[in-house]
Design an enzyme around this catalytic site. Structure first.
Site, mmCIF file in Angstrom:
data_model
loop_
_atom_site.group_PDB
_atom_site.id
_atom_site.type_symbol
_atom_site.label_atom_id
_atom_site.label_comp_id
_atom_site.label_asym_id
_atom_site.label_seq_id
_atom_site.Cartn_x
_atom_site.Cartn_y
_atom_site.Cartn_z
ATOM 1 N N LYS A 169 13.006 -9.040 1.203
ATOM 2 C CA LYS A 169 13.798 -8.200 0.306
ATOM 3 C C LYS A 169 15.190 -8.774 0.033
ATOM 4 O O LYS A 169 15.726 -8.600 -1.059
ATOM 5 C CB LYS A 169 13.921 -6.793 0.895
ATOM 6 C CG LYS A 169 12.618 -5.998 0.887
ATOM 7 C CD LYS A 169 12.869 -4.577 1.346
ATOM 8 C CE LYS A 169 11.651 -3.910 1.940
ATOM 9 N NZ LYS A 169 10.588 -3.597 0.982
ATOM 10 N N HIS A 173 9.381 7.611 3.326
ATOM 11 C CA HIS A 173 9.395 6.477 2.407
ATOM 12 C C HIS A 173 8.001 5.972 2.075
ATOM 13 O O HIS A 173 7.830 4.834 1.644
ATOM 14 C CB HIS A 173 10.255 5.329 2.949
ATOM 15 C CG HIS A 173 11.609 5.778 3.393
ATOM 16 N ND1 HIS A 173 12.509 6.347 2.535
ATOM 17 C CD2 HIS A 173 12.198 5.782 4.614
ATOM 18 C CE1 HIS A 173 13.608 6.659 3.199
ATOM 19 N NE2 HIS A 173 13.445 6.348 4.467
ATOM 20 N N ARG A 210 1.203 -8.119 -5.640
ATOM 21 C CA ARG A 210 -0.217 -7.847 -5.391
ATOM 22 C C ARG A 210 -0.627 -6.655 -6.228
ATOM 23 O O ARG A 210 0.191 -6.068 -6.929
ATOM 24 C CB ARG A 210 -0.400 -7.480 -3.916
ATOM 25 C CG ARG A 210 0.525 -6.307 -3.554
ATOM 26 C CD ARG A 210 0.267 -5.753 -2.182
ATOM 27 N NE ARG A 210 1.410 -5.010 -1.676
ATOM 28 C CZ ARG A 210 1.607 -3.700 -1.833
ATOM 29 N NH1 ARG A 210 0.746 -2.974 -2.520
ATOM 30 N NH2 ARG A 210 2.671 -3.108 -1.310
HETATM 31 P P1 ADP Z 1 2.025 0.609 -2.482
HETATM 32 O O1 ADP Z 1 3.270 0.676 -3.278
HETATM 33 O O2 ADP Z 1 0.947 -0.217 -3.051
HETATM 34 O O3 ADP Z 1 1.605 1.913 -1.994
HETATM 35 P P2 ADP Z 1 2.783 0.187 0.168
HETATM 36 O O4 ADP Z 1 4.101 -0.420 0.450
HETATM 37 O O5 ADP Z 1 2.569 1.627 0.420
HETATM 38 O O6 ADP Z 1 2.506 -0.209 -1.297
HETATM 39 O O7 ADP Z 1 1.681 -0.634 0.931
HETATM 40 C C1 ADP Z 1 0.319 -0.571 0.609
HETATM 41 C C2 ADP Z 1 -0.477 -0.852 1.811
HETATM 42 O O8 ADP Z 1 -0.188 -2.121 2.319
HETATM 43 C C3 ADP Z 1 -0.223 0.115 2.922
HETATM 44 O O9 ADP Z 1 -1.436 0.362 3.584
HETATM 45 C C4 ADP Z 1 0.766 -0.601 3.796
HETATM 46 O O10 ADP Z 1 0.630 -0.176 5.127
HETATM 47 C C5 ADP Z 1 0.343 -2.026 3.609
HETATM 48 N N1 ADP Z 1 1.456 -2.960 3.638
HETATM 49 C C6 ADP Z 1 2.472 -3.038 2.768
HETATM 50 N N2 ADP Z 1 3.269 -4.049 3.052
HETATM 51 C C7 ADP Z 1 2.777 -4.649 4.135
HETATM 52 C C8 ADP Z 1 3.163 -5.781 4.910
HETATM 53 N N3 ADP Z 1 4.245 -6.496 4.624
HETATM 54 N N4 ADP Z 1 2.413 -6.117 5.968
HETATM 55 C C9 ADP Z 1 1.320 -5.391 6.274
HETATM 56 N N5 ADP Z 1 0.893 -4.333 5.566
HETATM 57 C C10 ADP Z 1 1.609 -3.953 4.523
HETATM 58 P P1 ADP Z 2 8.751 -0.726 1.151
HETATM 59 O O1 ADP Z 2 8.633 -2.195 1.155
HETATM 60 O O2 ADP Z 2 8.556 -0.133 2.476
HETATM 61 O O3 ADP Z 2 7.935 -0.111 0.065
HETATM 62 P P2 ADP Z 2 11.055 -0.114 -0.532
HETATM 63 O O4 ADP Z 2 12.275 -0.932 -0.569
HETATM 64 O O5 ADP Z 2 10.143 -0.224 -1.679
HETATM 65 O O6 ADP Z 2 10.293 -0.455 0.813
HETATM 66 O O7 ADP Z 2 11.482 1.394 -0.318
HETATM 67 C C1 ADP Z 2 10.546 2.388 -0.005
HETATM 68 C C2 ADP Z 2 11.063 3.755 -0.426
HETATM 69 O O8 ADP Z 2 12.298 4.063 0.201
HETATM 70 C C3 ADP Z 2 11.361 3.870 -1.896
HETATM 71 O O9 ADP Z 2 10.217 4.205 -2.615
HETATM 72 C C4 ADP Z 2 12.408 4.944 -1.941
HETATM 73 O O10 ADP Z 2 11.845 6.222 -1.897
HETATM 74 C C5 ADP Z 2 13.164 4.736 -0.687
HETATM 75 N N1 ADP Z 2 14.352 3.921 -0.946
HETATM 76 C C6 ADP Z 2 14.423 2.594 -0.893
HETATM 77 N N2 ADP Z 2 15.657 2.149 -1.164
HETATM 78 C C7 ADP Z 2 16.401 3.241 -1.396
HETATM 79 C C8 ADP Z 2 17.775 3.456 -1.700
HETATM 80 N N3 ADP Z 2 18.622 2.453 -1.802
HETATM 81 N N4 ADP Z 2 18.197 4.733 -1.870
HETATM 82 C C9 ADP Z 2 17.357 5.766 -1.745
HETATM 83 N N5 ADP Z 2 16.067 5.623 -1.445
HETATM 84 C C10 ADP Z 2 15.571 4.386 -1.271
HETATM 85 MG MG MG Z 3 8.114 -0.431 -1.865
#
Ligand code: ADP
Ligand code: ADP
Ligand code: MG
Length: 682
Positions: A116, A235, A297
Site C-alpha cells: 500500500k 473493514h 485481481r
Molecule cells: P474484495 O474487495 O475482493 O472483497 P478482500 O480484501 O475482501 O477483497 O479480499 C478478498 C479475499 O481475499 C478475502 O477472502 C481475503 O481474506 C483474501 N485476501 C485479500 N488480500 C489477501 C492477501 N494479501 N493475502 C491473503 N488473502 C487475502
Molecule cells: P484492505 O486491503 O484490507 O482491503 P483497504 O485499504 O482497502 O484495506 O481498506 C479497507 C477498508 O477500511 C475500506 O474499505 C474502508 O472502509 C476502510 N478505510 C480504509 N482507509 C480508510 C481511511 N483512510 N479512512 C476511513 N476508512 C478507511
Molecule cells: Mg481494500
C-alpha cells in the site's frame, strides 16, 4: 484462446471460474488440499490434483506444487481467483517461467500495487488523489506515533502488505496508539509475514467506492463503473452494490478517469479494482475521493458489475490473457438497473460474528427473480476452520435499487442453513434497514446499528426450542414403536421408559431438561390422547393427528424432518444427537440433556473462559491469583488471521490459566478459570 486452465483456488471462486471456462470449452483442472478432497470445485473440474495438507500455506499457497501440477496436467493457463496466490508477483513470474499463461496482470503491475505504501507514492506521482498520511519506511513506534499526531486523530493504522481488512486499526486518541500499533503489527506479521504499517487520516463519513478496470495487451484500458462497498464490519465488506447510490455523473466521470489513469500508470492488463475512499458527509462530491489501494485481481464482488453491465468478467479475463483485445470499449459499456450482493458467512452475529465451523446439515437458497447464487459448498459439506468461512454470495439484480434489495431480501428469507451459525438474518435485516434503504449510509452504518440489526445476544426462541424437544421425543417414540422391547437406547429423559407411549392424560406433566444452544433449559412434556405436548417458557407445541378416512384418526409418528406437521415457518433438521430448528432464519440447536454426557462440560459457562474457536493463543494477560473485573482482557486468540480478544465474564479472581502464548487451542478448550466474585460470597 487456450484450451485448458488450472484454477489455483477453492470454494465459490474456483467454481465460478470453472463455469465460464467450461462454457468457453476449456478443459478445467482443479487443485485441492486434504480438507477439500470432496469439495464442489473438485467434483466439477475435468481433472483434479491433490496439493497437500489443509493448511493453505502447505497447499494453496505453495507456488512450486501448483506449477508442478499445471505442468503434469498440461495446463496452458492458470487462473488464481482471489486471495491465496492471486496477488503474488512471484507466482505470475513462476507461471511465465514454466511457459504457462497467468490469468492476471503482469508481475510488475502486481508488484507496483502490492504494497500500500508504494502504491500510494506511485499514485501520488500519477496525479491521483491519495489519502493524507505517512507511508514512509520509518517503522519506529515513537516516530509513527508522532506522525499520527501530525496527521491528526482519528487515524487508521494499516498493514502495508494488508488485505481483507486485516492488520488495520482505527485509533481515536493518542493514548490508544501504542497498543493498536502493536496489535496491527502482530496481525500483519501473522497474516502477511510483514509487520510494516502506514498511517492514514481516518476519513469521516467514509464511503468505500471502487472502480472496476480492465486492460488488454494492446494498451486499451476501460472502466466498468463503480461498486459501493460501504456496508462493512471490521473493514470487511458485507453488502456491495452497483451503481453507488447518490453518485453524481461528474464524480463517476472523475473516478473512472482516475482509475483508468492508475491502471495505465502500472501498465495494467486484465481485471483490477481501484479502491477509493470518499467523504460522504455532505453527499458525494467529485472533489472528495482519495485512492486507497488497487486490488490486482478479480474481486469477490465482481458479480454486481456483471449484473449491471451484462458482461462475464471471467470471460474477459480469459480472452485478455489469451491476447485478445477487450470485448468492449468504453463507449459500448452502460449501466442497466441496479445490483446488490450479500456475503453469506458461517459466523454468529449474536456472538460478535465469531466464525462458526462444522457440517452444513442443511443448505438451501431462497429464490427470487434476478437472483444469482455463487457458492462452493452444498448440503453435507464442511465449513472448515482452515479457510474463509464464506458459504455463498447472494446477488440480486433489478430495474431499481429498491427492486434489487427486495429481491435480495426475498432470497435471503428463503435461505436455510443448519449446522454452523450464519449471518443470514443479519443480512436480511440490512436489506430492510431504513438508512441503508434511503441511501443514507457510510462504512460506520453497521457498527452504529448492530442492535437494531439483531447482532447482539438474543433471547432463546422458546417456540423453536419446544419444537426441537418434540422432534427429539418423536424420534425416541419412533424407535420404541419399531422395537418395543428395545428400551436401552432411550434417553435419560426416560419419560418413554417402560410404559412408553401408553402414558396417559392422567399422568401430570413431566419435566424434561433440554440443552438449547448449549444452555440447560427445563421443559415440560404431557401426553394428551397419547400424543406428546411440549412446553418451553410458556410456548406449547404438539404433534398433529391425521384424519385417515373411515378408520378415524391415525396417530402417526411422523417422520423426522417432515415439515407438514410443523408450523410452516419452522424447518427441522434432525441429526444424530441433536435437532436444529430454523425459524425466521434463526437456528436453535436442541439436545436432550444428558447428565452423563461429558461433552456438556461447557455448560458451566459462568466463570470459565474457553476458546470460542480453533486458533492460536497470541497473548495471555492474566495469571493465577489475579483479580479481574468483568470485561477485562484475558487472552488474545488468532483465528482466520484475525485477532479475537477474550474477556472476563465477571468480576472475580483467576484460579487457573490453561494456555500459554504461542500455543494452538481447539474450539472449547479451557483458557482460564475465574471464580466469580458472587460465587465466593455464596
Ligand atoms: P474484495 O474487495 O475482493 O472483497 P478482500 O480484501 O475482501 O477483497 O479480499 C478478498 C479475499 O481475499 C478475502 O477472502 C481475503 O481474506 C483474501 N485476501 C485479500 N488480500 C489477501 C492477501 N494479501 N493475502 C491473503 N488473502 C487475502
Ligand atoms: P484492505 O486491503 O484490507 O482491503 P483497504 O485499504 O482497502 O484495506 O481498506 C479497507 C477498508 O477500511 C475500506 O474499505 C474502508 O472502509 C476502510 N478505510 C480504509 N482507509 C480508510 C481511511 N483512510 N479512512 C476511513 N476508512 C478507511
Ligand atoms: Mg481494500
Amino acid at each position: 484462446m487456450f484450451s485448458s486452465v488450472l484454477i489455483a483456488n477453492r470454494g465459490e471462486i474456483a467454481v465460478r471460474v470453472m463455469k465460464t471456462a467450461k462454457r468457453l470449452g476449456l478443459r478445467t483442472i482443479a487443485v485441492y488440499s486434504e480438507a477439500d478432497a470432496g469439495a464442489m470445485h473438485v467434483r466439477m473440474a475435468d481433472e483434479a490434483y491433490p496439493i497437500g495438507p489443509a493448511a493453505a500455506r502447505e497447499s494453496y499457497l505453495v507456488i512450486e506444487k501448483i506449477i508442478a501440477v499445471a505442468k503434469q496436467a498440461g495446463a496452458e493457463a492458470i487462473h488464481p481467483g482471489y486471495g491465496f496466490l492471486s496477488e503474488r508477483a512471484e507466482f505470475a513470474e513462476a507461471c511465465a517461467e514454466a511457459g504457462i499463461v497467468f490469468v492476471g496482470p503482469p508481475a510488475s503491475a502486481i508488484r507496483a500495487m502490492g504494497l500500500k505504501d508504494g502504491a500510494k507514492a506511485l499514485m501520488q506521482k500519477a496525479g491521483v488523489p491519495v489519502v493524507p498520511g505517512y507511508h514512509g519506511a520509518n517503522q519506529d513506534p515513537k516516530f509513527l506515533k508522532e506522525k499520527a499526531y501530525e496527521v491528526g486523530y482519528p487515524v487508521l493504522i494499516k498493514a502495508v502488505a494488508g488485505g481483507g481488512g486485516k492488520g488495520m486499526k482505527r485509533v481515536d486518541k493518542a493514548m490508544d496508539f501504542d497498543e493498536a500499533l502493536a496489535s496491527a503489527q502482530r496481525e500483519a506479521q501473522g497474516a502477511f509475514g510483514d509487520p510494516r504499517v502506514l498511517i492514514e487520516k481516518y476519513v469521516l463519513s467514509p464511503r468505500h467506492i471502487e472502480i472496476q478496470v480492465f486492460g488488454d495487451t494492446q494498451g486499451n484500458v476501460v472502466h466498468l463503473f463503480e461498486r459501493d462497498c460501504s456496508l462493512q464490519r471490521r473493514h470487511q465488506k458485507v453488502i456491495e452494490e452497483a451503481p453507488a447510490p447518490g453518485m453524481p455523473a461528474a464524480m463517476r466521470e472523475a473516478m473512472g478517469r482516475a482509475a483508468v489513469e492508475a491502471a495505465k500508470a502500472v501498465g495494467y492488463v486484465g481485471a483490477g479494482t481501484v479502491e477509493f475512499i470518499a467523504d460522504g458527509s455532505n453527499g458525494l462530491d467529485p472533489t472528495k475521493f482519495w485512492f486507497m489501494e488497487m486490488n490486482t485481481r478479480l474481486q469477490v464482488e465482481h458479480p454486481v458489475t456483471e449484473a449491471i453491465t451484462g458482461q462475464d468478467l471471467v470471460e474477459w479475463q480469459l480472452r485478455v490473457a489469451a491476447g485478445e483485445p477487450l470485448p468492449l470499449m468504453q463507449d459500448s459499456l452502460a449501466i442497466h438497473g441496479h445490483a446488490v450482493e450479500a456475503r453469506l458467512y458461517a459466523e454468529d452475529p449474536e456472538k460478535g460474528f465469531l466464525p462458526s465451523t462444522g457440517t452444513l446439515h442443511a443448505l438451501e437458497f431462497g429464490s427470487a427473480e434476478g437472483v444469482r447464487i455463487d457458492t462452493g459448498v452444498e448440503e453435507g459439506a464442511e465449513v472448515s476452520p482452515y479457510y474463509d468461512p464464506m458459504i455463498a454470495k447472494v446477488i440480486a439484480h433489478g430495474a431499481t435499487r429498491d427492486e434489487a434489495l427486495d429481491r435480495l431480501g426475498q432470497a435471503l428469507a428463503g435461505t436455510v442453513v443448519a449446522g454452523p451459525r450464519t449471518n443470514v438474518t443479519f443480512l436480511k435485516a440490512l436489506t430492510e434497514a431504513e438508512g441503508f434503504r434511503a441511501g443514507d449510509f457510510d462504512t460506520g452504518f453497521i457498527d452504529r446499528n448492530v442492535e437494531a440489526l439483531g447482532a447482539v445476544p438474543q433471547p432463546m426462541d422458546a417456540k423453536a426450542a419446544a419444537v426441537g424437544g418434540l422432534a427429539i421425543l418423536q424420534r425416541q417414540m419412533q424407535r420404541l414403536w419399531r422395537n418395543p422391547s428395545h428400551t436401552d437406547g432411550l434417553s435419560p429423559w426416560s419419560i418413554m421408559s417402560a410404559d412408553g407411549f401408553a402414558l396417559s392424560e392422567s399422568r401430570p406433566a413431566q419435566r424434561i431438561d433440554m440443552v438449547i444452544d448449549g444452555e440447560r433449559v427445563p421443559g415440560l412434556v404431557q401426553f394428551v390422547e397419547g400424543l406428546p405436548v411440549v412446553e418451553v417458557d410458556g410456548e406449547r407445541v404438539s404433534i398433529l393427528r391425521q384424519w385417515r378416512g373411515y378408520t378415524g384418526y391415525l396417530e402417526t409418528f411422523v417422520h423426522d424432518n417432515d415439515p407438514r406437521h410443523y408450523p410452516p415457518d419452522v424447518k427441522i433438521v434432525s441429526v444424530p444427537g441433536r435437532v436444529f430448528v430454523i425459524r425466521n432464519g434463526r437456528q436453535t440447536e436442541v439436545r436432550a440433556f444428558d447428565p452423563l454426557d461429558v461433552d456438556l462440560d461447557h455448560l458451566d459457562g459462568g466463570g470459565s473462559v474457553k476458546a470460542p474457536m480453533h486458533g492460536k493463543v497470541v497473548q495471555v494477560f492474566v495469571e493465577a491469583g489475579q483479580q479481574v473485573a468483568k470485561g477485562d482482557r484475558v487472552a488474545v486468540i488468532e483465528a482466520m488471521k484475525m485477532e479475537h480478544t477474550l474477556l472476563a465474564p465477571s468480576d472475580g479472581v483467576v484460579t487457573s490459566v490453561s494456555v500459554t502464548a504461542g500455543e494452538q487451542v481447539a474450539e472449547g478448550a479451557p483458557v482460564a478459570a475465574i471464580e466469580a466474585a458472587q460465587d465466593k460470597a455464596a
